[in-house]
Design an enzyme around this catalytic site. Structure first.
Site, PDB file in Angstrom:
ATOM      1  CG  LEU A 111      -1.093  14.401 -21.432  1.00 53.40           C
ATOM      2  CD1 LEU A 111      -0.850  15.888 -21.161  1.00 53.40           C
ATOM      3  CD2 LEU A 111      -0.845  14.101 -22.913  1.00 53.40           C
TER       4      LEU A 111
ATOM      5  CG  LEU B 289      -1.933  -1.212   1.247  1.00 50.52           C
ATOM      6  CD1 LEU B 289      -2.814  -1.140   2.499  1.00 50.52           C
ATOM      7  CD2 LEU B 289      -2.819  -1.278   0.007  1.00 50.52           C
TER       8      LEU B 289
ATOM      9  CE  LYS C 174       9.048  -1.295 -14.501  1.00 52.21           C
ATOM     10  NZ  LYS C 174       8.337  -2.197 -13.593  1.00 52.21           N
TER      11      LYS C 174
ATOM     12  CE1 TYR D  95       9.193   2.255 -13.541  1.00 50.41           C
ATOM     13  CE2 TYR D  95       9.416   3.374 -15.647  1.00 50.41           C
ATOM     14  CZ  TYR D  95       8.765   2.474 -14.841  1.00 50.41           C
ATOM     15  OH  TYR D  95       7.679   1.773 -15.323  1.00 50.41           O
TER      16      TYR D  95
ATOM     17  CB  SER E  50       8.117   0.497 -19.018  1.00 49.51           C
ATOM     18  OG  SER E  50       7.969   1.776 -19.584  1.00 49.51           O
TER      19      SER E  50
ATOM     20  NE  ARG F  77       5.695   9.917 -24.822  1.00 47.40           N
ATOM     21  CZ  ARG F  77       6.424  10.839 -25.464  1.00 47.40           C
ATOM     22  NH1 ARG F  77       6.256  11.041 -26.760  1.00 47.40           N
ATOM     23  NH2 ARG F  77       7.326  11.542 -24.800  1.00 47.40           N
TER      24      ARG F  77
HETATM   25  P1  NAD Z   1       0.994   1.605  -9.100  1.00 44.91           P
HETATM   26  O1  NAD Z   1       1.985   2.390  -8.305  1.00 44.91           O
HETATM   27  O2  NAD Z   1      -0.399   2.076  -9.166  1.00 44.91           O
HETATM   28  O3  NAD Z   1       0.986   0.075  -8.580  1.00 44.91           O
HETATM   29  C1  NAD Z   1       2.120  -0.551  -8.042  1.00 44.91           C
HETATM   30  C2  NAD Z   1       1.714  -1.175  -6.716  1.00 44.91           C
HETATM   31  O4  NAD Z   1       2.854  -1.834  -6.147  1.00 44.91           O
HETATM   32  C3  NAD Z   1       1.239  -0.144  -5.686  1.00 44.91           C
HETATM   33  O5  NAD Z   1      -0.036  -0.530  -5.202  1.00 44.91           O
HETATM   34  C4  NAD Z   1       2.299  -0.181  -4.585  1.00 44.91           C
HETATM   35  O6  NAD Z   1       1.730   0.031  -3.302  1.00 44.91           O
HETATM   36  C5  NAD Z   1       2.875  -1.588  -4.746  1.00 44.91           C
HETATM   37  N1  NAD Z   1       4.265  -1.757  -4.311  1.00 44.91           N
HETATM   38  C6  NAD Z   1       5.353  -1.033  -4.650  1.00 44.91           C
HETATM   39  N2  NAD Z   1       6.460  -1.547  -4.072  1.00 44.91           N
HETATM   40  C7  NAD Z   1       6.061  -2.626  -3.359  1.00 44.91           C
HETATM   41  C8  NAD Z   1       6.729  -3.579  -2.535  1.00 44.91           C
HETATM   42  N3  NAD Z   1       8.056  -3.522  -2.328  1.00 44.91           N
HETATM   43  N4  NAD Z   1       6.008  -4.552  -1.948  1.00 44.91           N
HETATM   44  C9  NAD Z   1       4.660  -4.634  -2.133  1.00 44.91           C
HETATM   45  N5  NAD Z   1       3.971  -3.769  -2.892  1.00 44.91           N
HETATM   46  C10 NAD Z   1       4.667  -2.770  -3.504  1.00 44.91           C
HETATM   47  O7  NAD Z   1       1.613   1.435 -10.569  1.00 44.91           O
HETATM   48  P2  NAD Z   1       0.928   0.919 -11.903  1.00 44.91           P
HETATM   49  O8  NAD Z   1       0.728   2.076 -12.789  1.00 44.91           O
HETATM   50  O9  NAD Z   1      -0.192   0.033 -11.601  1.00 44.91           O
HETATM   51  O10 NAD Z   1       2.142   0.096 -12.506  1.00 44.91           O
HETATM   52  C11 NAD Z   1       2.288  -1.298 -12.282  1.00 44.91           C
HETATM   53  C12 NAD Z   1       3.595  -1.756 -12.892  1.00 44.91           C
HETATM   54  O11 NAD Z   1       3.607  -1.451 -14.275  1.00 44.91           O
HETATM   55  C13 NAD Z   1       4.835  -1.096 -12.303  1.00 44.91           C
HETATM   56  O12 NAD Z   1       5.868  -2.058 -12.214  1.00 44.91           O
HETATM   57  C14 NAD Z   1       5.188  -0.035 -13.316  1.00 44.91           C
HETATM   58  O13 NAD Z   1       6.553   0.273 -13.315  1.00 44.91           O
HETATM   59  C15 NAD Z   1       4.764  -0.709 -14.611  1.00 44.91           C
HETATM   60  N6  NAD Z   1       4.449   0.257 -15.672  1.00 44.91           N
HETATM   61  C16 NAD Z   1       3.513   1.217 -15.446  1.00 44.91           C
HETATM   62  C17 NAD Z   1       3.220   2.144 -16.441  1.00 44.91           C
HETATM   63  C18 NAD Z   1       2.204   3.243 -16.214  1.00 44.91           C
HETATM   64  O14 NAD Z   1       2.190   4.200 -16.975  1.00 44.91           O
HETATM   65  N7  NAD Z   1       1.336   3.156 -15.220  1.00 44.91           N
HETATM   66  C19 NAD Z   1       3.891   2.077 -17.668  1.00 44.91           C
HETATM   67  C20 NAD Z   1       4.828   1.070 -17.870  1.00 44.91           C
HETATM   68  C21 NAD Z   1       5.099   0.156 -16.857  1.00 44.91           C
HETATM   69  C1  UD1 Z   2       6.412   8.621 -18.951  1.00 43.47           C
HETATM   70  C2  UD1 Z   2       7.772   8.188 -18.502  1.00 43.47           C
HETATM   71  C3  UD1 Z   2       8.038   6.788 -18.999  1.00 43.47           C
HETATM   72  C4  UD1 Z   2       6.948   5.838 -18.538  1.00 43.47           C
HETATM   73  C5  UD1 Z   2       5.605   6.385 -19.043  1.00 43.47           C
HETATM   74  C6  UD1 Z   2       4.438   5.554 -18.626  1.00 43.47           C
HETATM   75  C7  UD1 Z   2       9.026  10.301 -18.368  1.00 43.47           C
HETATM   76  C8  UD1 Z   2      10.130  11.102 -18.955  1.00 43.47           C
HETATM   77  N1  UD1 Z   2       8.757   9.134 -19.008  1.00 43.47           N
HETATM   78  O1  UD1 Z   2       6.403   8.569 -20.344  1.00 43.47           O
HETATM   79  O2  UD1 Z   2       9.285   6.324 -18.542  1.00 43.47           O
HETATM   80  O3  UD1 Z   2       7.158   4.537 -19.048  1.00 43.47           O
HETATM   81  O4  UD1 Z   2       5.430   7.709 -18.497  1.00 43.47           O
HETATM   82  O5  UD1 Z   2       4.213   5.701 -17.256  1.00 43.47           O
HETATM   83  O6  UD1 Z   2       8.424  10.657 -17.365  1.00 43.47           O
HETATM   84  N2  UD1 Z   2       3.114  16.033 -21.264  1.00 43.47           N
HETATM   85  C9  UD1 Z   2       2.774  17.369 -21.259  1.00 43.47           C
HETATM   86  N3  UD1 Z   2       2.407  17.939 -20.071  1.00 43.47           N
HETATM   87  C10 UD1 Z   2       2.362  17.255 -18.902  1.00 43.47           C
HETATM   88  C11 UD1 Z   2       2.707  15.877 -18.917  1.00 43.47           C
HETATM   89  C12 UD1 Z   2       3.088  15.304 -20.121  1.00 43.47           C
HETATM   90  O7  UD1 Z   2       2.814  18.034 -22.293  1.00 43.47           O
HETATM   91  O8  UD1 Z   2       2.036  17.832 -17.842  1.00 43.47           O
HETATM   92  C13 UD1 Z   2       3.470  15.401 -22.556  1.00 43.47           C
HETATM   93  C14 UD1 Z   2       4.860  14.775 -22.589  1.00 43.47           C
HETATM   94  O9  UD1 Z   2       5.802  15.715 -23.023  1.00 43.47           O
HETATM   95  C15 UD1 Z   2       4.655  13.611 -23.574  1.00 43.47           C
HETATM   96  C16 UD1 Z   2       3.191  13.203 -23.361  1.00 43.47           C
HETATM   97  O10 UD1 Z   2       2.568  14.327 -22.738  1.00 43.47           O
HETATM   98  O11 UD1 Z   2       4.782  14.069 -24.898  1.00 43.47           O
HETATM   99  C17 UD1 Z   2       3.026  11.990 -22.457  1.00 43.47           C
HETATM  100  O12 UD1 Z   2       3.723  12.208 -21.244  1.00 43.47           O
HETATM  101  P1  UD1 Z   2       3.605  11.199 -20.010  1.00 43.47           P
HETATM  102  O13 UD1 Z   2       2.193  10.926 -19.707  1.00 43.47           O
HETATM  103  O14 UD1 Z   2       4.448  11.741 -18.904  1.00 43.47           O
HETATM  104  O15 UD1 Z   2       4.225   9.832 -20.553  1.00 43.47           O
HETATM  105  P2  UD1 Z   2       5.651   9.569 -21.255  1.00 43.47           P
HETATM  106  O16 UD1 Z   2       6.471  10.777 -21.326  1.00 43.47           O
HETATM  107  O17 UD1 Z   2       5.395   8.840 -22.513  1.00 43.47           O
END
Ligand code: NAD
Ligand code: UD1
Length: 335
Positions: free
Chosen positions: A199, A33, A152, A148, A124, A230
């Site tokens: 975003l 959590l 991965k 980060y 990711s 994106r």
């Molecule tokens: P999130 O933060 O909502 O979910 C991750 C969960 O893991 C959280 O509930 C957190 O409490 C739990 N957690 C973290 N460290 C922990 C630990 N040591 N032990 C137990 N629980 C732990 O994130 P999400 O957006 O659901 O992402 C899930 C996975 O997908 C992550 O590994 C993230 O890096 C990857 N990912 C997410 C995105 C995105 O844009 N959301 C994009 C690419 C990859």
């Molecule tokens: C980000 C992370 C990436 C991660 C992905 C999914 C960074 C540099 N990269 O990617 O590692 O895998 O999220 O979680 O943080 N933007 C704006 N205004 C804002 C926010 C974003 O213009 O306030 C633009 C950005 O420049 C980009 C697009 O929106 O062009 C998407 O941004 P974002 O949602 O942060 O995702 P990523 O940059 O693709």
């Protein structure tokens, strides 16, 4: 079949638990959590009308994992748990390396002990660094620009070494593009408490007037309108991709990586304009400087996931915009 979902109360994990339960799987969640709330457990139960076990605990703690595996016969694991904020990983790299790597190593050790050798891992699109061409295919060169992303890439390497050492393992590396949207019920979704980095959460907070104005990071990129492009994917489609990956790893051994994206690129302004149109709200924005580290465009070639997992995203950008807004409005009304 019983699936252990690490990070199952998080954004993508909670949606995946719903899809798993709906598809007839049994679910066990472990989450500490650190970035989610306990009420998500009841919300998943409410949406699915199914029960499951939740363990509050840290994946870096060998003893709790040992307890979970001794109390439940786990068939496979979906490993979401980890920290994910790119900016924070740059300022606090040790926190990211410690949590993301330690948790994964402990998990894999305990899985090995209990002879549970099937895992789907949340990677990711960030592992493609600055891609040389588009759309991005799974065999493109890998690199990262922040701690980060490096966690991965290191974990992908650990999983490959593990498979080389013992090919009874069955491993799916899932490389997500940009997940947005929320469950139709409006009960689960993403609504960070802090100022969002990404975003869509930012757009929503401007629409609900919690924030004044969206900063659009640059309009001089080499894209259709100059703003960043994106591959946004609805979190429910992404969750369904995990069901397909689980089916695959339950049935065959091996290791493979899959892009989970729609294959379509949308610019920042396209997303903002679609959001305004489908929700009938204003989203004020201004153009500011580029965000360091951002790339022009990023979208998937998803043909490998289509072919090997028989998975394809179904929901479009309008659904993503509607559902993201609906979830936050719904949670704000209940505050
Ligand atoms: P999130 O933060 O909502 O979910 C991750 C969960 O893991 C959280 O509930 C957190 O409490 C739990 N957690 C973290 N460290 C922990 C630990 N040591 N032990 C137990 N629980 C732990 O994130 P999400 O957006 O659901 O992402 C899930 C996975 O997908 C992550 O590994 C993230 O890096 C990857 N990912 C997410 C995105 C995105 O844009 N959301 C994009 C690419 C990859
Ligand atoms: C980000 C992370 C990436 C991660 C992905 C999914 C960074 C540099 N990269 O990617 O590692 O895998 O999220 O979680 O943080 N933007 C704006 N205004 C804002 C926010 C974003 O213009 O306030 C633009 C950005 O420049 C980009 C697009 O929106 O062009 C998407 O941004 P974002 O949602 O942060 O995702 P990523 O940059 O693709």
């Amino acid at each position: 079949m019983k699936i252990l979902v690490t990070g199952g109360t998080g954004y993508i994990g909670s949606h995946t638990c719903v899809e798993l339960l709906d598809a007839g799987y049994e679910v066990v969640i472990i989450d500490n959590l650190s970035n989610s709330k306990i009420d998500v457990v009841d919300k998943i139960k409410k949406i699915t009308n199914k029960d499951f076990k939740f363990y509050k605990g840290d994946l870096c703690d060998y003893n709790i994992l040992d307890k979970i595996f001794s109390e439940n016969k786990i068939d496979a694991v979906i490993h979401f748990a980890g920290f994910k904020a790119v900016g924070e990983s740059v300022s606090m790299p040790l926190k990211y390396y410690r949590n993301n790597l330690d948790s994964t190593l402990t998990l894999l050790e305990v899985m090995n002990k209990y002879n549970c050798k099937k895992i789907a891992f949340s990677s990711s699109a960030t592992v493609y660094g600055k891609p040389e061409s588009l759309p991005i295919k799974e065999d493109f060169p890998l690199s990262t620009t922040n701690p980060y992303g490096t966690t991965k890439l290191i974990i992908e390497g650990i999983l490959r070494d593990l498979y080389k050492s013992d090919n009874e393992w069955s491993i799916a590396i899932l490389r997500y593009f940009n997940p947005i949207g929320a469950h139709k019920s409006g009960l689960i979704g993403e609504n960070p408490n802090d100022i969002p980095n990404n975003l869509m959460p930012y757009i929503v907070k401007v629409a609900t007037k919690e924030l004044d104005c969206l900063n659009v990071f640059g309009d001089d990129y080499d894209t259709k309108d100059g703003t960043g492009v994106r591959d946004y994917i609805h979190v429910v489609d992404l969750a369904k991709g995990h069901i397909k990956a689980i089916e695959k790893i339950l049935n065959e051994t091996g290791i493979d990586a899959y892009n989970l994206g729609t294959g379509n690129g949308y610019s920042v302004l396209e997303l903002v304009n679609t959001f305004k149109k489908v929700n009938g709200v204003d989203v004020k924005y201004k153009i500011v400087d580029r965000r360091p580290g951002d790339i022009d465009a990023c979208y998937a070639d998803n043909s490998y996931a289509k072919e090997k997992l028989n998975w394809e995203a179904k929901l479009g950008i309008e659904d993503m915009c509607k559902d993201s807004y609906n979830f936050v409005k719904n949670s704000n009304e209940k505050k």
